[in-house]
Motif scaffolding. Structure first.
Motif, PDB file in Angstrom:
ATOM      1  N   THR A 196     -23.946  17.151 -44.135  1.00  0.00           N
ATOM      2  CA  THR A 196     -24.443  18.339 -43.563  1.00  0.00           C
ATOM      3  C   THR A 196     -23.383  19.488 -43.328  1.00  0.00           C
ATOM      4  O   THR A 196     -22.477  19.190 -43.062  1.00  0.00           O
ATOM      5  CB  THR A 196     -25.358  18.344 -42.440  1.00  0.00           C
ATOM      6  N   THR A 197     -23.739  20.516 -43.382  1.00  0.00           N
ATOM      7  CA  THR A 197     -23.061  21.855 -43.196  1.00  0.00           C
ATOM      8  C   THR A 197     -23.416  22.661 -41.962  1.00  0.00           C
ATOM      9  O   THR A 197     -24.341  22.533 -41.408  1.00  0.00           O
ATOM     10  CB  THR A 197     -22.932  22.688 -44.356  1.00  0.00           C
ATOM     11  N   SER A 198     -22.152  23.477 -41.480  1.00  0.00           N
ATOM     12  CA  SER A 198     -22.455  24.388 -40.536  1.00  0.00           C
ATOM     13  C   SER A 198     -23.663  25.158 -40.886  1.00  0.00           C
ATOM     14  O   SER A 198     -24.132  25.891 -40.033  1.00  0.00           O
ATOM     15  CB  SER A 198     -20.949  25.291 -40.079  1.00  0.00           C
ATOM     16  N   ALA A 199     -23.801  25.650 -41.959  1.00  0.00           N
ATOM     17  CA  ALA A 199     -24.893  26.635 -42.449  1.00  0.00           C
ATOM     18  C   ALA A 199     -26.249  25.907 -42.163  1.00  0.00           C
ATOM     19  O   ALA A 199     -27.074  26.608 -41.589  1.00  0.00           O
ATOM     20  CB  ALA A 199     -24.787  26.936 -43.937  1.00  0.00           C
ATOM     21  N   ASP A 200     -26.277  24.552 -42.222  1.00  0.00           N
ATOM     22  CA  ASP A 200     -27.415  23.730 -41.633  1.00  0.00           C
ATOM     23  C   ASP A 200     -27.742  23.982 -40.366  1.00  0.00           C
ATOM     24  O   ASP A 200     -28.896  24.243 -40.037  1.00  0.00           O
ATOM     25  CB  ASP A 200     -27.427  22.262 -42.347  1.00  0.00           C
ATOM     26  N   ALA A 201     -26.591  23.838 -39.432  1.00  0.00           N
ATOM     27  CA  ALA A 201     -26.851  23.918 -38.102  1.00  0.00           C
ATOM     28  C   ALA A 201     -27.297  25.265 -37.832  1.00  0.00           C
ATOM     29  O   ALA A 201     -28.177  25.485 -36.801  1.00  0.00           O
ATOM     30  CB  ALA A 201     -25.223  23.626 -37.457  1.00  0.00           C
ATOM     31  N   LEU A 202     -26.703  26.404 -38.257  1.00  0.00           N
ATOM     32  CA  LEU A 202     -27.060  27.751 -37.895  1.00  0.00           C
ATOM     33  C   LEU A 202     -28.410  27.852 -38.095  1.00  0.00           C
ATOM     34  O   LEU A 202     -29.334  28.345 -37.688  1.00  0.00           O
ATOM     35  CB  LEU A 202     -26.114  28.722 -38.742  1.00  0.00           C
ATOM     36  N   ALA A 203     -29.082  27.248 -39.477  1.00  0.00           N
ATOM     37  CA  ALA A 203     -30.385  27.288 -39.801  1.00  0.00           C
ATOM     38  C   ALA A 203     -31.328  26.748 -38.904  1.00  0.00           C
ATOM     39  O   ALA A 203     -32.698  27.212 -38.542  1.00  0.00           O
ATOM     40  CB  ALA A 203     -30.624  26.959 -41.376  1.00  0.00           C
ATOM     41  N   ILE A 204     -30.852  25.546 -38.464  1.00  0.00           N
ATOM     42  CA  ILE A 204     -31.742  24.833 -37.202  1.00  0.00           C
ATOM     43  C   ILE A 204     -31.947  25.752 -35.911  1.00  0.00           C
ATOM     44  O   ILE A 204     -33.168  26.033 -35.270  1.00  0.00           O
ATOM     45  CB  ILE A 204     -31.167  23.552 -37.237  1.00  0.00           C
ATOM     46  N   ILE A 205     -30.886  26.406 -35.776  1.00  0.00           N
ATOM     47  CA  ILE A 205     -30.726  27.237 -34.382  1.00  0.00           C
ATOM     48  C   ILE A 205     -31.504  28.292 -34.717  1.00  0.00           C
ATOM     49  O   ILE A 205     -32.680  28.764 -33.838  1.00  0.00           O
ATOM     50  CB  ILE A 205     -29.687  27.573 -34.185  1.00  0.00           C
ATOM     51  N   GLU A 206     -31.660  29.061 -35.772  1.00  0.00           N
ATOM     52  CA  GLU A 206     -32.588  30.025 -36.101  1.00  0.00           C
ATOM     53  C   GLU A 206     -34.140  29.620 -36.730  1.00  0.00           C
ATOM     54  O   GLU A 206     -35.053  30.498 -36.057  1.00  0.00           O
ATOM     55  CB  GLU A 206     -32.291  30.805 -37.543  1.00  0.00           C
TER      56      GLU A 206
END
Length: 420
Positions: A196-206
């Motif tokens: 997974t990527t940091s973009a995936d992490a950001l998407a989860i937070i959003e």
């Protein structure tokens, strides 16, 4: 029902499942590191079966320590990390620095390690990590989603701890507590690569509209947040083995049920979703079996595992297993000859030192007699308060292992009436 639960826990004990997976002795030093609710018991099993020198440190949950002679055991907080976990993690990083290619690192990893192994990423503080952890626990995110975020906010998760051991060989022994047994989700994968990527992490937070400190968002937008990816040469000398998992625990419980004369069906070892929704769905299955003899004939036992979630809206004392069980009971509405048990195999459901509870056909009637409203208790996320008032809680104390949720629904043949 309790015999099935106990058998599931026993099948996941490190003393039983760890020895067959030990690596050969290295030319150099053997360093033991680890984190998780079962890590201390794993360390003890390793000491008992290792014929060479050992040194190291593992961090486990408060109350889960097991005496060891050569491996230091440190206790810290779970599910929200604390200063003790932070300090223990830093000491683990120091232990694995400066190793040679002749050295061996044995990593003992089990569920709970995401909170116990804590090293905030660049620019973050322990308070930032605590805030994110608390928000993730309350928002209803799945364990894989939570751990994706955790991996990208850490200096040790997502393969970073294994990279710090390079050029030493890393031999990781895992006790799985996650649906699907993905190594990168067990304790957020400190010694395995992350896809997974940091973009995936950001998407989860959003997606879950989680309020996080500004420093968290800032880090996730920088390259420093990226974890160790497959093919990284620093992980070339790593070996990973899952030594026990939810399916193994369910199979042990099934043997107990069959010995008692029940046909037994494992409906899944990796079920997810809202606990109350799963409880309602399982009530529909149990009712069809009990009243129609479909798709299974009675007497039978329906087993399942995995990790559900609870979106907290009330102010009660709850956990995902008692939330499931209370929703199941409300939907069954006293259906005769259907009993159930649900519990966390680590002995802690939510944050209570209570593993779970049992449900009987008269559970709702006994609650009403005490002026306890089952639906109100469910709406208030008060599963522990509900079952404790009835004397139906399951309390085990620390089990020293963790293969996640255990659920069993027992349906006796007397309940097959042919009536809805």
């Amino acid at each position: 029902m309790r015999s099935m639960f106990d058998a599931a826990v026993a099948a996941a004990q490190p003393a039983l499942c760890l020895p067959p997976h030990l690596p050969p002795r290295p030319k150099g030093r053997t360093i033991v590191i680890g984190a998780g609710k079962a890590s201390a018991a794993m360390a003890r099993a390793l000491e008992d079966h290792w014929d060479g020198p050992l040194e190291g440190l593992v961090v486990t949950r408060y109350g889960y320590a097991v005496p060891c002679e050569r491996i230091e055991i440190v206790e810290a907080a779970h599910p929200v990390p604390d200063q003790a976990g932070l300090q223990a993690t830093e000491r683990i990083r120091q232990l694995v620095s400066g190793l040679s290619a002749d050295d061996l690192v044995i990593a003992l990893i089990s569920g709970g390690g995401s909170s116990l192994l804590v090293a905030p990423g660049p620019g973050l503080t322990l308070a930032d990590k605590q805030a994110v952890n608390s928000a993730l626990l309350e928002c209803g995110a799945s364990i894989s989603e939570m751990n994706c975020v955790r991996r990208h906010l850490s200096s040790v998760k997502g393969g970073r701890l294994a990279a710090a051991c390079h050029p030493a060989r890393v031999w990781t022994l895992l006790i799985s507590d996650v649906p699907g047994d993905s190594p990168m989700d067990i304790a957020s994968g400190p010694t395995v690569p992350d896809t997974t990527t940091s973009a995936d992490a950001l998407a989860i937070i959003e997606r879950y509209r989680i309020e996080v400190p500004p420093a968290v968002l800032a880090l996730l937008q920088r390259s420093e947040a990226e974890s160790i990816k497959p093919g990284d040469p620093r992980l070339a000398g790593s070996t990973t083995r899952i030594i026990t998992a939810p399916q193994i625990a369910l199979e042990a419980a099934a043997e107990v049920a069959r010995a008692a004369g029940y046909a037994t069906y494992i409906l899944g070892d990796s079920l997810e979703g809202e606990a109350r929704d799963l409880g309602k769905a399982f009530a529909g299955i149990a009712r069809q079996v009990a009243t129609r003899g479909q798709p299974f004939q009675t007497p039978c036992v329906l087993l399942s595992g995995g990790e559900t979630t609870v979106t907290i809206k009330g102010k009660g004392r709850g956990g995902r297993n008692v939330e499931f069980l209370l929703a199941l009971g409300v939907a069954l509405d006293g259906l005769p000859n259907v009993h159930a048990i649900a519990g966390d195999t680590d002995g802690v459901d939510g944050i209570e030192e209570i593993a779970g509870a049992c449900l009987t056909p008269d559970t709702l009637a006994r609650a009403w007699a005490l002026d306890i409203h089952p639906r109100k208790s469910l709406d208030n996320n008060d599963g522990h308060g509900f079952f404790q008032a009835l004397g139906d809680s399951v309390v085990t104390g620390p089990t020293l292992t963790n293969v996640n949720d255990f659920r069993a629904i027992v349906i006796d043949s007397a309940s097959t009436t042919g009536k809805p």
